[in-house]
Structures are given as structure tokens and as C-alpha cells.
Design a protein around this motif. Sequence first.
Motif, PDB file in Angstrom:
ATOM      1  N   VAL A 107       0.823  -1.216   0.000  1.00 48.25           N
ATOM      2  CA  VAL A 107       0.000   0.000   0.000  1.00 48.25           C
ATOM      3  C   VAL A 107       0.855   1.263   0.000  1.00 48.25           C
ATOM      4  N   PRO A 108       1.807   1.427   0.945  1.00 44.30           N
ATOM      5  CA  PRO A 108       2.635   2.645   0.882  1.00 44.30           C
ATOM      6  C   PRO A 108       3.483   2.726  -0.382  1.00 44.30           C
ATOM      7  N   ALA A 109       3.892   1.566  -0.920  1.00 42.89           N
ATOM      8  CA  ALA A 109       4.670   1.582  -2.160  1.00 42.89           C
ATOM      9  C   ALA A 109       3.836   2.132  -3.304  1.00 42.89           C
ATOM     10  N   TRP A 110       2.579   1.664  -3.429  1.00 45.05           N
ATOM     11  CA  TRP A 110       1.709   2.155  -4.497  1.00 45.05           C
ATOM     12  C   TRP A 110       1.390   3.638  -4.308  1.00 45.05           C
ATOM     13  N   MET A 111       1.191   4.054  -3.061  1.00 46.86           N
ATOM     14  CA  MET A 111       0.922   5.469  -2.799  1.00 46.86           C
ATOM     15  C   MET A 111       2.121   6.324  -3.204  1.00 46.86           C
ATOM     16  N   GLY A 112       3.324   5.837  -2.886  1.00 46.24           N
ATOM     17  CA  GLY A 112       4.529   6.565  -3.277  1.00 46.24           C
ATOM     18  C   GLY A 112       4.678   6.650  -4.777  1.00 46.24           C
ATOM     19  N   VAL A 113       4.386   5.544  -5.474  1.00 43.48           N
ATOM     20  CA  VAL A 113       4.485   5.523  -6.936  1.00 43.48           C
ATOM     21  C   VAL A 113       3.494   6.505  -7.558  1.00 43.48           C
ATOM     22  N   VAL A 114       2.264   6.502  -7.080  1.00 47.53           N
ATOM     23  CA  VAL A 114       1.233   7.378  -7.642  1.00 47.53           C
ATOM     24  C   VAL A 114       1.565   8.849  -7.392  1.00 47.53           C
ATOM     25  N   LEU A 115       1.890   9.186  -6.134  1.00 40.80           N
ATOM     26  CA  LEU A 115       2.202  10.581  -5.808  1.00 40.80           C
ATOM     27  C   LEU A 115       3.435  11.066  -6.575  1.00 40.80           C
ATOM     28  N   SER A 116       4.474  10.246  -6.583  1.00 39.68           N
ATOM     29  CA  SER A 116       5.708  10.634  -7.263  1.00 39.68           C
ATOM     30  C   SER A 116       5.479  10.801  -8.765  1.00 39.68           C
ATOM     31  N   SER A 117       4.711   9.905  -9.353  1.00 36.57           N
ATOM     32  CA  SER A 117       4.443   9.989 -10.793  1.00 36.57           C
ATOM     33  C   SER A 117       3.671  11.248 -11.136  1.00 36.57           C
ATOM     34  N   LEU A 118       2.623  11.521 -10.362  1.00 31.68           N
ATOM     35  CA  LEU A 118       1.806  12.702 -10.632  1.00 31.68           C
ATOM     36  C   LEU A 118       2.625  13.981 -10.549  1.00 31.68           C
ATOM     37  N   LEU A 119       3.450  14.092  -9.501  1.00 36.21           N
ATOM     38  CA  LEU A 119       4.208  15.322  -9.303  1.00 36.21           C
ATOM     39  C   LEU A 119       5.440  15.397 -10.201  1.00 36.21           C
ATOM     40  N   LEU A 120       5.968  14.256 -10.594  1.00 32.87           N
ATOM     41  CA  LEU A 120       7.100  14.266 -11.528  1.00 32.87           C
ATOM     42  C   LEU A 120       6.655  14.772 -12.894  1.00 32.87           C
ATOM     43  N   PHE A 121       5.612  14.158 -13.442  1.00 35.38           N
ATOM     44  CA  PHE A 121       5.157  14.553 -14.777  1.00 35.38           C
ATOM     45  C   PHE A 121       4.394  15.878 -14.745  1.00 35.38           C
ATOM     46  N   GLY A 122       3.653  16.112 -13.662  1.00 32.78           N
ATOM     47  CA  GLY A 122       2.965  17.392 -13.537  1.00 32.78           C
ATOM     48  C   GLY A 122       3.951  18.545 -13.400  1.00 32.78           C
ATOM     49  N   GLY A 123       4.992  18.347 -12.567  1.00 34.06           N
ATOM     50  CA  GLY A 123       6.011  19.376 -12.398  1.00 34.06           C
ATOM     51  C   GLY A 123       6.779  19.633 -13.676  1.00 34.06           C
ATOM     52  N   ALA A 124       7.132  18.555 -14.377  1.00 36.83           N
ATOM     53  CA  ALA A 124       7.853  18.702 -15.640  1.00 36.83           C
ATOM     54  C   ALA A 124       7.018  19.474 -16.657  1.00 36.83           C
ATOM     55  N   GLY A 125       5.726  19.164 -16.715  1.00 37.88           N
ATOM     56  CA  GLY A 125       4.840  19.870 -17.629  1.00 37.88           C
ATOM     57  C   GLY A 125       4.698  21.338 -17.273  1.00 37.88           C
ATOM     58  N   LEU A 126       4.599  21.623 -15.976  1.00 36.07           N
ATOM     59  CA  LEU A 126       4.467  23.003 -15.526  1.00 36.07           C
ATOM     60  C   LEU A 126       5.705  23.821 -15.871  1.00 36.07           C
ATOM     61  N   HIS A 127       6.881  23.256 -15.610  1.00 36.30           N
ATOM     62  CA  HIS A 127       8.117  23.988 -15.879  1.00 36.30           C
ATOM     63  C   HIS A 127       8.340  24.167 -17.379  1.00 36.30           C
ATOM     64  N   THR A 128       7.938  23.177 -18.161  1.00 32.85           N
ATOM     65  CA  THR A 128       8.063  23.301 -19.608  1.00 32.85           C
ATOM     66  C   THR A 128       7.158  24.410 -20.133  1.00 32.85           C
ATOM     67  N   TYR A 129       5.926  24.448 -19.650  1.00 28.02           N
ATOM     68  CA  TYR A 129       4.980  25.480 -20.068  1.00 28.02           C
ATOM     69  C   TYR A 129       5.497  26.871 -19.667  1.00 28.02           C
ATOM     70  N   THR A 130       6.010  26.959 -18.433  1.00 26.51           N
ATOM     71  CA  THR A 130       6.533  28.244 -17.959  1.00 26.51           C
ATOM     72  C   THR A 130       7.689  28.709 -18.826  1.00 26.51           C
ATOM     73  N   TYR A 131       8.588  27.795 -19.148  1.00 24.51           N
ATOM     74  CA  TYR A 131       9.760  28.149 -19.956  1.00 24.51           C
ATOM     75  C   TYR A 131       9.341  28.655 -21.339  1.00 24.51           C
ATOM     76  N   LEU A 132       8.328  28.028 -21.902  1.00 23.49           N
ATOM     77  CA  LEU A 132       7.915  28.375 -23.258  1.00 23.49           C
ATOM     78  C   LEU A 132       7.111  29.674 -23.319  1.00 23.49           C
ATOM     79  N   THR A 133       6.561  30.099 -22.193  1.00 22.49           N
ATOM     80  CA  THR A 133       5.669  31.260 -22.208  1.00 22.49           C
ATOM     81  C   THR A 133       6.169  32.454 -21.405  1.00 22.49           C
ATOM     82  N   GLU A 134       7.253  32.306 -20.638  1.00 25.13           N
ATOM     83  CA  GLU A 134       7.650  33.372 -19.720  1.00 25.13           C
ATOM     84  C   GLU A 134       8.489  34.468 -20.364  1.00 25.13           C
TER      85      GLU A 134
END
Length: 233
Positions: A82-109
Amino acid sequence: MSASALPESPAVVSLGNGSEDGSDGSYRVVSKAAVLSLALGLLSVVALVSVGMLAVPAVGLAFGLLALRAIHAYPDEISGKVPAWMGVVLSSLLLFGGAGLHTYTYLTELPEGYERYSFQELQPDKEYPELPIPPSALEMNGRKIFIKGYVHPGVQGAGPVDRFVLVPDMGTCCFGGQPKLTDMIDVKLITGDSLSYSMRKRSLKGVFMVDPRIVAPDGSQGACYRLEAELVR
């Protein structure tokens, strides 16, 4: 008493039917990788603040996958799915979400009409070690640039200011050191802008100027770069 009458002594004595959570009375080790994955997953929110912090969810994801692999291989010895799956889900969401956010910021700032510039480009050129200021920086003199950095804590407690020193990071100055001359930009905010000291990263746009005359021979005083700027964020 004959040997056949002696009770069997297994390594683990089962007290009931097997179950996923180990409630059968058998002892299973909780995966340390699973716990670390969950902890890093919770900390991964920092990935939304800085590109460099994307390493946190990346490591959390790796630990989570490692834990799930070990649990699958040794289900009777290791727990923590259970904690392993929670870690995988949270880490995945914030890894790809963060990467997308920073990419968008770089392209538009980048403001229209300005060139993106960094402190790395202001450092002495290895091909011209005798020059305190690289030729590439001299070429930028008088041009409109967009640059990011941190306010030097020298203005801490002074209230809103319209003049300060911009540095590439908080490492040196926060630990009592003096930044290199080429790691400092003397910023003057124009159009009525002002700011209060904080440790957040700032984005500025303005006219970049080089003044090599104020570089001390020992490289210990002043700032050879100036910026008449507007605060972007």
C-alpha cells in the motif's frame, strides 16, 4: 520418546490462514523502500517550485517500483504494498505534472523583445582566463535581457527596495560567503517597482550593462554587471 513423536519445528509457525496484511501471525518485514517512496511522494510537491527538485519525485518513483518488485518476488517475507503504491502514484503525478508546468513556464515566460540570459553566460571564458569579463558578456552590453535569480540578503529587513544585488543562488551568500563579481548584478528597478526581501526566485527584464572599470584587481569588491529592470514576478 521416539523421534517420530517429536513435534515439527518450522521456521515460521502459522497461527491461521495466510492474509495480505500479515494478520496470520507470521512475521513480514515492511519494505524500507516502500516507506521511503511514500515519504518522497509526499515531499514531491517541491517539484512544482523548482526544476532541480524534480529529482525528488524521480527518486520516490524509483524506490516505489523497487519496493513493488521486491514485494512481488517475496510476498511471504516482505510487506508494504500500500505505501509503495501510494509513493508511486504521488511521485508519478508530481514528476510529470512538475515537468509539464516547468516546460509550459519556460515556453511562455520570455517577454517579447527580450533575450533569455543566465548567470552561467556571465562567467569568465576558459579560453580567455586573463579577462575578468567574458567577451560574450561584453557583447550583451546595452541589450534587453530576461534573467532569473535571487535577491542578495544584504537588503533583508530594509523593507521594500528598488535597488539590490541579484545572485544566481542562495548557497554562498546565505552561509556568510561573498559571491564572485560575475555572480552579482546590481539591479535598479524602474517604473516605480519595488520588492521586499524573500528567498523566492525572481524574474526580471531590463537593459543589461557592463562596467568593467569597477572590477577590483583582487576581485573582491563591487559588481561589474548592472541591470535597469522591471519586475516580471
